[in-house]
Write an enzyme that holds these catalytic residues in place. Sequence first.
Site, short mmCIF file in Angstrom:
data_model
loop_
_atom_site.label_atom_id
_atom_site.label_comp_id
_atom_site.label_asym_id
_atom_site.label_seq_id
_atom_site.Cartn_x
_atom_site.Cartn_y
_atom_site.Cartn_z
N GLU A 158 -12.45 -40.07 -42.42
CA GLU A 158 -13.92 -39.98 -42.40
C GLU A 158 -14.48 -38.93 -43.36
O GLU A 158 -15.26 -38.05 -42.97
CB GLU A 158 -14.41 -39.72 -40.98
CG GLU A 158 -14.08 -40.86 -40.04
CD GLU A 158 -14.86 -40.85 -38.73
OE1 GLU A 158 -15.59 -39.87 -38.47
OE2 GLU A 158 -14.74 -41.83 -37.96
N GLU A 357 -9.93 -46.46 -35.82
CA GLU A 357 -10.59 -45.87 -34.64
C GLU A 357 -11.67 -46.82 -34.15
O GLU A 357 -12.35 -47.45 -34.95
CB GLU A 357 -11.25 -44.52 -34.96
CG GLU A 357 -10.29 -43.37 -35.13
CD GLU A 357 -11.01 -42.04 -35.34
OE1 GLU A 357 -12.10 -41.83 -34.77
OE2 GLU A 357 -10.47 -41.21 -36.08
C1 BGP Z 1 -14.48 -39.91 -35.25
C2 BGP Z 1 -13.41 -38.89 -35.56
C3 BGP Z 1 -12.49 -38.56 -34.44
C4 BGP Z 1 -13.08 -38.68 -33.05
C5 BGP Z 1 -14.08 -39.80 -32.88
C6 BGP Z 1 -14.91 -39.72 -31.61
O1 BGP Z 1 -15.60 -39.66 -36.02
O2 BGP Z 1 -12.61 -39.32 -36.64
O3 BGP Z 1 -11.88 -37.33 -34.72
O4 BGP Z 1 -13.37 -37.51 -32.46
O5 BGP Z 1 -14.97 -39.87 -33.94
O6 BGP Z 1 -15.96 -38.81 -31.77
P1 BGP Z 1 -16.28 -37.67 -30.75
O7 BGP Z 1 -15.02 -36.91 -30.54
O8 BGP Z 1 -17.34 -36.84 -31.38
O9 BGP Z 1 -16.74 -38.33 -29.52
#
Ligand code: BGP
Length: 456
Positions: A158, A357
């Site tokens: 990301e 993800e």
């Molecule tokens: C993405 C990231 C992750 C993860 C996920 C969920 O943007 O790559 O590292 O954390 O989001 O987001 P959050 O943890 O803010 O709920």
Amino acid sequence: MMKFDSNFLWGASTSAYQVEGAWDEGGKEPSVQDIRPPFPGTTDFKVASDHYHNIKEDVKLFKELGLKAYRFSIAWTRIMPYGKVNEEGIKYYDALINELIKNQIEPIPTVFHFDLPEHLHKNGGWNNRATIKAFIEYCEVLFNHFGDRITYWQTINEQNMLVFAGKVLDGEEKTWKEVFQANHHMLVAQAEAMGLYHRGAYAGKIGPAPNIACVYPKTEKPEDMLAAEYMSSFRNWLFLDAAVYGVYNHKAMRILKALNAVPDITEDDKKVMKENTADFIAFNYYNSMTVSASNGESEKKAKDQQSGFSIEGFFQSEKNEHLKTTKFANWPIDPIGLRVTANQIYDRYRLPMIITENGLGQEDILTDDGMVHDDYRIDYLKAHIEQLGLAINDGVELFGYCPWSAIDLISTHEGFKKRYGFVYVNRTDFDLKDLKRYKKDSFYWYHNVIDNNGLK
Ligand code: BGP
């Protein structure tokens, strides 16, 4: 319901700083995540899910879950603390990778997932061109040591969110000019890493891992359509055009000019980017975006990775009235958007793709008899897998799906109470309890999906 290809990589994801803990063990240097103050009411990353000390037990659970792939990140700070190779760090990832392979789980590592080493950060981080060199030295160590066992490398997780939600992800407030200079250095570093990998003639593939979200126009007005195109170019295609075609997207460049944020780009940078491009695309998908034409409203920054933002004169972020939202942070839930997004990426780049993800963060409850009834997560994942199947039917080349997350871990900015895992970890933000693992209902459900090679 459709069956997936027999080689389809049903997987799950994590990242090093969110799951490992052991923040100062094994010769590790602190990363930006260790040194920034935690968000109010949330824990720090010191212990996390203590995955570092539980590789065998956790991989055993992943095997029982049925995973064919595990997407994780390697901590730069373990491999090259203070710029020097650390054998203990290499040993740790050797052990993890070997344990996965022993259990027939494909290891899919990310080279860099939000956790820049402290010493590089103190020297200006990605704004300093010297960080490109440090990144390449680090990649060289990774490719040399683990290259014989890795088929799919992801470069940077990301990168686009480091740009648009950087303050949330590494605690830094920067001007647009600074942000896009740092971004340019990351693009060059990524291209150099891909070049290094290709020249090394390793057997695997390498590609980027941005967060991609299709952008809808709020209405059928042509101005809104144009706004959606602008946001997509800026938020999505800038990053993929650079990784796949080695060029800057023209509409994104137009916005950079308006923001006075065009980075310094050398002739050499252009050459490096053009000559070294991606073999496949990994992308993260959580939700879609909706925008209208800018009505002069001033700029709005992204609150976090998945929220919208506005750029004056180009697009303005809007609520999509047709979509429900998540409890945490109100992110829209849009499974069809996944099909749209996958099709858009494939239309543009024609490369094989994997979803690295996708998932739902929610406060889970552990019952007295050790169960977690997370039917909301099952509903979310089911709806997305359905659309993933339809995207494949459309002709999109998707070879894997790795929901976030394999096991509970710490959210980027909302602490431990926002859980994503198939496996529950018994701790809260401020009470480490016994860190015991429990299988959630979604664990058994996902196991059946994998076993059946598709939804029943
Ligand atoms: C993405 C990231 C992750 C993860 C996920 C969920 O943007 O790559 O590292 O954390 O989001 O987001 P959050 O943890 O803010 O709920």
